[in-house]
Scaffold this active site. Structure first.
Site, PDB file in Angstrom:
ATOM      1  N   THR A 226       0.955  -1.159  -0.023  1.00  0.00           N
ATOM      2  CA  THR A 226       0.137  -0.022  -0.013  1.00  0.00           C
ATOM      3  C   THR A 226       0.899   1.271  -0.055  1.00  0.00           C
ATOM      4  OG1 THR A 226      -1.569   1.413   1.198  1.00  0.00           O
ATOM      5  CG2 THR A 226      -0.274  -0.198   2.408  1.00  0.00           C
ATOM      6  N   ILE A 227       0.476   2.190  -0.700  1.00  0.00           N
ATOM      7  CA  ILE A 227       1.412   3.284  -0.833  1.00  0.00           C
ATOM      8  C   ILE A 227       1.049   4.317   0.329  1.00  0.00           C
ATOM      9  CG2 ILE A 227       1.412   3.533  -3.306  1.00  0.00           C
ATOM     10  CD1 ILE A 227      -0.674   6.008  -3.066  1.00  0.00           C
ATOM     11  N   ASP A 228       0.132   3.918   1.250  1.00  0.00           N
ATOM     12  CA  ASP A 228      -0.352   4.518   2.532  1.00  0.00           C
ATOM     13  C   ASP A 228       0.215   4.300   3.559  1.00  0.00           C
ATOM     14  OD1 ASP A 228      -2.686   5.655   0.778  1.00  0.00           O
ATOM     15  OD2 ASP A 228      -3.750   3.911   1.547  1.00  0.00           O
TER      16      ASP A 228
ATOM     17  N   MET B  96      -1.970  11.691  -1.542  1.00  0.00           N
ATOM     18  CA  MET B  96      -2.761  10.525  -1.167  1.00  0.00           C
ATOM     19  C   MET B  96      -2.175  10.113   0.243  1.00  0.00           C
ATOM     20  SD  MET B  96      -3.285   8.175  -4.197  1.00  0.00           S
ATOM     21  CE  MET B  96      -4.560   8.287  -5.603  1.00  0.00           C
TER      22      MET B  96
END
Length: 359
Positions: free
Chosen positions: A139-141, A183
């Site tokens: 996940t980029i998060d 994001m």
């Protein structure tokens, strides 16, 4: 050589850089053991299809994919199989179709690459349908508990940092306040890391409250010091001063985070008259060549996942801690949402640099 096995691999949820590097590592490691690897198309939709949509993966097929973004298998972040949207607007439990697809392929194990939501669904399927599951976090998060690094995060930070580098020149040339919206969902990891690395003057993340008065004071103070511009990076889920989370809705009625950058720009322009521009980085953060760190972690995760299968250690996820791979129960990993701790070392670094980070 270990006992021959047939393993499946799928990518689920939003795409990011580094997914293909994981697939490549799995194929290399499994092939070295004499195993067969089958790539499942479009996440669990490939197992739902009849016949299941899969293809056998070979080393020469995956070798060129080390640096490439996206996923060669395709993915989806829509359609919970336990409440799958049907054409007539109803919802249907189609989990049994996915489980049947897994067993129809006569697979010994399944490697699922996904974020917390995808891993939770895959684990539920595994428990319900006797699927031997191993999880890999992506996940980029970077909000999955226990692992310090999820695949895709470092590349997203690199992209956001480069955007700040470029905006720096435009801001200085035109004496502007430049706002970069990134994001991250409800976690501010991308904004915090990129803000420090990219020299932002203001970093706003969901975990720390801020004051518009303080932001405007910070901008005016810079002007008094002869600095005629300001760089602000803001995470998409940061609230307005009234506590509202801004969202954008498409023609299908689907909502997503968005709009905080424009809100801040309007507030700053109205309060102090500064010329302000907004850049929304959006899906650019998900694409492109994977960073060296993402490739490194992806390769280590892929090998570790195969080794878990060889040891018959299922319902576990690989994780990254202290520059090495560890394994943790999937249930434990997805239960620990990882937000930015306001006392985190990077938060202290930002404050030490004089960056405004909120109250």
């Amino acid at each position: 050589m270990s006992k021959s096995r047939r393993i499946g691999i799928l990518t689920s949820g939003g795409d990011c850089s580094g997914l293909n590097a994981v697939i490549r590592a799995v194929v290399h490691c499994a092939s070295g053991k004499g195993w067969e690897v089958f790539g499942i198309r479009q996440a669990t939709l490939g197992l739902m299809a009849r016949p299941p949509q899969v293809s056998k993966l070979e080393i020469d097929q995956v070798d060129p994919l080390l640096t490439s973004g996206g996923t060669m298998l395709g993915t989806t972040n829509k359609g919970d199989p336990f409440a799958f949207p049907m054409p007539d607007g109803s919802f249907c439990d189609r989990s049994s179709e996915i489980i049947a697809g897994y067993h129809q392929l006569d697979l010994d194990a399944l490697i699922g690459i996904g974020g917390d939501g995808s891993l939770a669904i895959l684990r539920r399927l595994a428990q319900q349908g006797a699927i031997n599951l191993v999880g890999i976090p992506k996940t980029i998060d970077n909000d999955i508990g226990i692992t310090e690094h999820a695949i895709g995060f470092d590349t997203a930070v690199n992209i956001a940092t480069e955007a700040l580098d470029r905006l720096h020149f435009t801001a200085a040339s035109h004496s502007r306040v430049m706002i970069l919206e990134v994001m991250g969902r409800d976690a501010g990891h991308i904004a915090l890391a990129a803000g420090i690395a990219g020299g932002a003057d203001v970093i706003l993340i969901p975990e720390i409250l801020y004051s518009m008065d303080d932001i405007c004071y910070h901008i005016k103070h810079r002007q008094e010091e002869g600095k005629n511009y300001c760089l602000i990076i803001v995470s998409e889920a940061v609230r307005t001063q009234d506590g509202e989370i801004l969202t954008l809705t498409n023609r299908l009625g689907q909502s997503r985070y968005g709009g905080i950058g424009e809100y801040l720009a309007d507030q700053i322009s109205d309060r102090i008259g500064a010329e302000t521009r907004v850049t929304v980085l959006g899906h650019i953060q998900r694409g492109g060549i994977a960073s060296p760190l993402d490739r490194l972690v992806a390769s280590a995760f892929g090998v570790a996942a195969v080794n878990l299968i060889e040891a018959a250690k299922y319902d576990y996820m690989v994780a990254w801690q202290n520059r090495q791979v560890i394994t943790v129960p999937i249930e434990e990993a997805i239960a620990q949402y990882k937000a930015v701790n306001p006392e985190d070392a990077l938060v202290k670094t930002a404050r030490g640099l004089g960056i405004y980070l909120g109250e």
